[in-house]
Design an enzyme around this catalytic site. Structure first.
Site, short mmCIF file in Angstrom:
data_model
loop_
_atom_site.label_atom_id
_atom_site.label_comp_id
_atom_site.label_asym_id
_atom_site.label_seq_id
_atom_site.Cartn_x
_atom_site.Cartn_y
_atom_site.Cartn_z
N GLN A 159 0.75 -1.13 -0.10
CA GLN A 159 -0.01 -0.08 -0.07
C GLN A 159 0.80 1.27 0.06
OE1 GLN A 159 -2.42 -2.28 3.29
NE2 GLN A 159 -3.34 -0.35 3.00
N ARG A 174 -5.90 7.34 17.14
CA ARG A 174 -7.14 7.31 16.33
C ARG A 174 -8.11 6.67 17.13
NH1 ARG A 174 -9.44 8.09 11.08
NH2 ARG A 174 -7.54 9.12 10.52
N ARG A 228 -7.67 -1.65 8.54
CA ARG A 228 -8.85 -0.84 8.57
C ARG A 228 -9.54 -0.29 9.72
NH1 ARG A 228 -13.19 -4.06 4.47
NH2 ARG A 228 -14.06 -2.24 3.22
N GLU A 253 -12.54 2.47 5.09
CA GLU A 253 -12.85 1.99 6.55
C GLU A 253 -14.06 2.20 7.10
OE1 GLU A 253 -9.20 4.85 6.97
OE2 GLU A 253 -8.43 3.10 8.40
#
Lengths: 460, 780
Positions: B198, B311, B343, B733
């Site tokens: 990625q 997060r 994710r 996500e």
């Protein structure tokens, strides 16, 4: 070994094939056919699914744990061989595009092959057809839509062409009775002469010795040509099942008379594995979590073993001596398994983290007989509770002679802890295993009295 | 216009025919060598002796490398330089690479890698959160603590209080294509690598350091991945670096792919959490004060754990306005695989914390859990926001014009969930089903059904602000065909198609004119990982800007040539309208070429309006929020804990969707993956730190029959108020967290077996559900 087969409609003849070379490695590394993918290399994800046809039908199989010699005389279609050109896609391929059935695309060739096989066979139980194909992107919904959309499209011509070519093909390879016997007699001779050999039935377990343990077992004796080990014989008293009968064939054969056994087989591994795995293999490898053994033991099934021309019959229960140890002499193989027919109360309960294609934490098979409300006979067998598939003898004793009441159930549940001291592992804790053994006995009582107990039977 | 159309994935036809090439499918030059790592067998300690004689003598082995043999940097960490490619003696987990085998075949390398004879000096492994807390084994100097208002005072003044804690397991990515890389040595000492990643730029960076060349000498290409899910954000570094080093040493192409078991043993997974909470609330279920403690199992190396844990804190509020809250986050260091991006990136764990609190409150007060949630929602966007309530004050409504703030001080101005929730409850017939289920449950001794609802409010942008940038390279050829390249990577999400739809729309041409090409660090430099759901937002805009630059040059030239004002040049329907005249796009391109107009442009985009202080936990880390809501129905068997999802209804906000079919694909797939995380997917390590669930035989992602029998998914079709590309919203996500509703539904069903709150841990495997049922029935 020398083998011939059809690959995407063309004849292939190979000389001196290493007998443990997998079809997947051969396709990808030798033929440059990279459409068939390696996802797990152990037959659990289905990314390597291919379709194999022979005189008896079309089968989805996992190429990663399929040895080349197992393909002798068969027709193989890979994802590269299901469409004649990019403008003439197979209906399931077109539907997978139209219904957005692919995202990352890596599982897609495997799904296309499972779908192609289901389409050719006219089967529409897609949750079961695809249980051996994992997809991590789509959540399966668009794949199911695609399968349904394509189900009534005409079957492509090449299916019939392959069948015709197979019928016309002559056995061009020389007989190799010592490694590829054609009958049980030849096998008996070959194995007795080389008792150190490893027998290859479906290779769904042995395959992992090669791909994961990196072993190269030798010598090998491939059993798939022994047609006489693949028969099912019924008479009014018993059903005799050849050791080389596959799990899927067995499932069909038992569906009517032993629906609970067949339902367990529906959840036994996956379509791809059941198309290869055999009943004899499932018993012979002696696993404490090989799901058939408890069901057979609960039914008081017998098995016949053979060494040269010497046959002996014993209860399946007695075959399992200890963890990793079975009552099988060098050079002796399982010939058949025999189920008694007649009235029974067999229920088979399989507990696993995931319903489909998962190894049991606990497998319980119960069979009791009652006369006027009193239990007269009881056979309770478990997988996953001990080092071998094992009967719950004290629990049986606690049941026999007592009525089917909650009081009897309680006493029997207590007795279970005398029968078993299960282990904790990644599948379940000991506490859960023993607790569920008790719970499953309760489920059995509820089941026989007609109370709903299975979440699988709840529909909206 | 091509945007907003439900076109298939750009490679769908290649997927279904098997023609789509992944790294391991790329034809390799003759003599290509294959690599495998030899792995540590202990979780913590030192390698006393590593005898590699049998490895070197193994059949078809060409070379063996240990840390001492590495020519330059021995580092594959994406962050803190704490992750050597090969151990330098200290080992931190079972599965850590100790040495590298280069052999003539994949199998030969694997066989040889198992022949090492290693002896170790073992230390007791630190495996659990409690182990780590006990010896203060952590990243950062202490916990991160963010707060808003006065949580302790609010808690103590609230009429009701509850507390609890629960475990949240990690998750294996189980991308179907395992990690893979191929390095082709170049004539000048450089390297051309193909990687399933990625983050091609990071691979380029790490490879350059490892072979001692500037980044300009390393080119990394990624056409597609067979799934990523965050697991290929940093975890592919080791393979590409190993290949580059071996290719440099041998002069041959070198390929490495992990066998599935190795992949699961070596690479990081989703972070496991324990979340503890203390909450104070009023009789209506409105939260007055809330304190969260997050214990985060980061594994052995830092990797991306700090932003992941951040997060989680940033989503501790989820959809709820919580003026008085404190969140304390401990990032604990253990001897397990280094947990990594997956994710949602911590968001799911943080969100599950507050969803648990909402459920617990509703259960305690005997209220409908959806009603409690709605009472705590942020004010609806159109209301213009409401004031935070003063301590102990009565319900919302004494409203000033002040906006509702998140705990980190960002105003929530685009809140869609009131409308979405009402629409979903209506379409899913919530009220009626509640009654039906209660009646059904009353008649069943062993089986109970349950409903679970969960909303999602997910912040969009990288919290490391500088990552919010993207580049693109667009060429228009003289035949009118368009070559498209950008920094985003394709892992199945359909990014390439969405971005191509943007490009085709800008030029007003058919999608067939646009050629999608592999992500390539030689075409677009300095890219960010395709992560944080940012792919189409960032790269779509960068491509739009590149296309508009070319369009402007074309329009300026054509306007002059045809003596019309530039405003009268229109690109639509494959034509270029030049005042009264019309040229096909191809003719226009040819004319521009002959007029010596540059038909190639780069495009650049950076997300506006971001500022964020992660230490204080204050600022505007997100450009906007994406929303979703899900209602799941399950059935549970109390005897065994077996359970199934029967139905799921989802309404999800993808803004003005660039491609509704692809977005729905993300939602369906995200939901099932999220539900899998919280149900059947259980990672088990033994007491020695060995992962016991290292293959699909033991680690169970959802199979086909695990998807809901009834699965209704709809898009909430509203343009994004933020100025994103065609007003779309990120969708990678956010839908993952819709799976939380399945977990809550299980809890709801279990609660029908008793009066206590089920206090379920995740994943809710049959065994965990069984334990919860036992607790309810027997109080044990």
């Amino acid at each position: 070994m020398d083998i011939t087969f059809l690959l995407n409609g063309e004849s292939v003849a190979l000389k001196d094939v290493p007998p443990t070379q997998t079809l997947l490695d051969w396709l990808r590394e030798e033929r440059g056919l990279t459409g068939t993918k390696e996802g797990c290399n152990e037959g659990d994800c289905g990314a390597c699914t291919i379709m194999v046809s022979d005189g008896s039908g079309h089968y989805a199989l996992n190429a990663c744990i399929l040895f080349l010699p197992q393909l002798q005389g068969k027709s193989i279609r890979t994802v590269e061989g299901v469409s004649t050109s990019s403008t003439d896609l197979h209906p399931v391929q077109q539907a997978m595009i139209t219904y957005h059935g692919s995202q990352c695309g890596f599982c897609t060739p495997g799904f296309v092959m499972s779908m192609t096989t289901a389409h050719a066979n006219g089967t529409q139980d897609y949750n079961d057809q695809f249980a051996g194909n994992l997809c991590r992107c789509t959540g399966y919904a668009p794949i199911l839509r695609a399968a349904k959309a394509a189900q009534y499209a005409p079957v492509p011509n090449w299916i019939a062409t392959d069948q015709a070519a197979l019928e016309q093909a002559e056995a061009v390879t020389a007989p190799q009775p010592e490694s590829r016997p054609q009958t049980a007699d030849e096998l008996a001779e070959a194995y007795a002469n080389r008792p150190e050999a490893t027998l290859v039935a479906g290779a769904t377990d042995l395959g992992l010795d090669v791909t994961k343990k990196l072993q190269t077992p030798t010598p090998l004796i491939f059993l798939q040509d022994c047609r006489d080990l693949q028969t099912i014989h019924c008479d009014p008293f018993e059903i005799r099942i050849g050791a080389m009968v596959t799990m899927n064939t067995l499932r069909t054969a038992l569906a009517k008379e032993f629906p609970d056994f067949a339902e367990m087989l529906r959840r036994f591994a996956s379509q791809q594995v059941r198309n290869a795995a055999t009943l004899g293999g499932n018993i012979a490898n002696g696993s404490p979590i090989g799901d058939c053994a408890p069901a057979l033991i609960a039914l008081d099934a017998k098995m016949t073993l053979r060494h040269r021309n010497l046959r002996r019959t014993l209860p399946v229960e007695d075959f399992f001596l200890d963890y990793g140890k079975q009552d099988r002499a060098p050079g002796e193989f399982i010939d058949s398994i025999t189920l008694p027919r007649g009235a029974h109360n067999l229920r088979v309960y399989k507990l696993s983290k995931r319903f489909d294609q998962d190894i049991s934490a606990v497998l319980a098979a119960f069979n009791i007989r009652t006369e006027q409300g009193v239990i007269t006979e009881a056979r309770l067998a478990f997988g996953g509770m001990a080092g071998i598939p094992k009967r719950a003898r004290s629990t049986e004793d606690a049941l026999i002679g007592h009525p089917m009441t909650s009081d009897t159930l309680k006493k029997a549940q207590i007795a279970l802890s005398h029968d078993f001291t299960p282990l904790s592992d990644m599948r379940a804790s000991a506490q859960y295993r023993i607790g569920c053994a008790e719970a499953l006995l309760a489920r059995y009582f509820a089941d026989l009295s007609g109370t709903a107990t299975s979440v699988l039977e709840v529909t909206l | 216009m091509s945007v907003a159309k439900s076109l298939p994935h750009d490679a769908a036809a290649l997927h279904v025919t098997g023609e789509a090439r992944y790294v391991d499918d790329i034809p390799t030059p003759r003599g290509c060598l294959h690599l495998a790592f030899g792995l540590s067998e202990i979780a913590n300690g030192h390698v006393r002796d590593l005898n590699l004689t049998q490895v070197r003598n193994s059949k078809d082995v060409v070379a063996v490398f240990t840390a001492a043999d590495l020519p330059f940097a021995n580092d594959v960490s994406p962050s803190a330089h704490d992750e050597p490619l090969l151990s330098t003696g200290r080992v931190h987990y079972v599965g850590q690479p100790l040495f590298l085998v280069v052999a003539r075949s994949h199998r030969a390398a694997r066989v040889a890698a198992r022949k090492a004879q290693a002896t170790y000096d073992s230390d007791p492994p630190i495996l659990t959160l409690d182990d780590a807390l006990a010896i203060n084994s952590r990243f950062e100097e202490g916990p991160r603590i963010w707060h808003a208002g006065d949580a302790d005072q609010a808690l103590s003044l609230a009429p009701h209080q509850l507390s609890g804690q629960f475990e949240i397991g990690g998750q294996e990515h189980f991308y179907l294509e395992g990690q893979a890389a191929l390095a082709l040595p170049q004539e000048d000492g450089g390297c051309h690598a193909h990687a399933s990643t990625q983050h091609p730029t990071e691979i380029q960076h790490k490879v350059a350091e490892a072979i001692g060349v500037p980044m300009h000498s390393v080119r990394v290409e990624t056409r597609r991945m067979g799934g990523g899910f965050g697991g290929k954000e940093s975890q592919g570094n080791a393979l590409a670096v190993a290949c580059a080093i071996a290719a440099r040493a041998t002069g041959q192409a070198c390929k490495m792919r992990y066998d599935r078991d190795d992949d699961m043993i070596i690479t990081g997974k989703r972070h496991a959490f324990r979340i503890a909470y203390e909450v104070g609330f009023d009789a209506a279920g409105r939260v007055e004060g809330l304190v969260f403690t997050h214990l985060v199992n980061c594994g052995w190396a830092q990797d991306l754990s700090l932003p992941v844990a951040d997060r989680a804190m940033l989503h501790a509020d989820n959809a709820y306005h919580l003026p008085h809250i404190r969140i304390e986050s401990h990032r604990l260091k253990t001897n397990l695989q280094s947990a990594t991006a997956f994710r949602g990136f911590g968001g799911p764990q943080g969100m599950l914390g507050v969803e648990r609190v909402m459920d617990h409150i509703a259960h305690h007060l005997g209220l409908d859990p959806i009603e409690v949630r709605m009472r705590n929602y942020y004010p609806a966007a159109q209301e213009g926001g409401a004031a935070p309530r003063p301590l102990g004050a009565s319900p919302r409504g004494i409203s000033s014009q002040k906006e509702a703030m998140t705990p980190y001080g960002m105003p929530v101005v685009d809140f869609e969930l009131h409308g979405m929730t009402n629409a979903l409850l209506h379409s899913a017939e919530y009220g009626q089903r509640r009654h039906e289920i209660a009646a059904w449950n009353a008649a069943q001794p062993h089986l109970k059904r349950g409903l679970g609802f969960s909303p999602v409010k997910f912040g969009i942008s990288f919290t490391l602000t500088h990552l919010n940038q993207a580049g693109a390279l667009v060429h228009v050829y003289q035949d009118g065909s368009i070559h498209l390249n950008h920094g985003g990577t394709e892992m199945g999400q359909g990014l390439f198609q969405k971005v191509a739809q943007v490009a085709a729309s800008r030029f007003g041409v058919d999608l067939q004119r646009v050629k999608i090409t592999a992500t390539d660090t030689a075409k677009v430099p300095n890219t960010s990982a395709t992560a944080a759901s940012s792919g189409s937002d960032l790269n779509g805009m960068a491509v739009r800007n590149a296309c508009d630059e070319i369009k402007m040059r074309m329009a300026t030239f054509l306007a002059t040539a045809h003596h019309v004002p530039v405003e009268e040049i229109m690109f639509a329907n494959g034509q270029v309208q030049i005042g009264p005249r019309q040229l096909s796009f191809a003719e226009a391109a040819r004319d521009c070429y002959e007029g010596r107009i540059s038909l190639s442009a780069t495009g650049f985009y950076k997300t506006p309006d971001l500022q964020w202080d992660r230490i204080k936990g204050q600022g505007r880390p997100f450009y906007y929020f994406a929303y979703g809501a899900a209602l799941t129905e399950v059935v549970v068997d109390q005897l065994t804990g077996e359970n199934r999802i029967l139905r799921a209804d989802i309404l999800h906000d993808a803004g003005a969707s660039l491609n509704p079919a692809l977005d729905i694909g993300q939602i369906e797939g995200g939901y099932v993956q999220g539900a899998g995380w919280l149900t059947t997917e259980e990672l088990v390590w033994d007491d020695a730190g060995r992962l016991r669930t290292h293959a699909p035989s033991t680690y169970k992602i959802p199979a086909c029959s695990d998807a809901p029998d009834v699965f209704n998914v709809a898009l909430w079709d509203q343009a994004n108020p933020a100025k994103t590309v065609y007003r779309s919203k990120a969708v990678g996500e956010p839908p993952f967290m819709l799976g939380i509703s399945a977990f809550l539904a299980l809890s709801d069903a279990i609660s029908a077996f008793g009066s206590e709150y089920p206090a379920l841990n995740a994943p809710a495997t049959p065994e965990e559900v069984w334990h919860a049922c036992q607790r309810l029935r027997h109080g044990v």
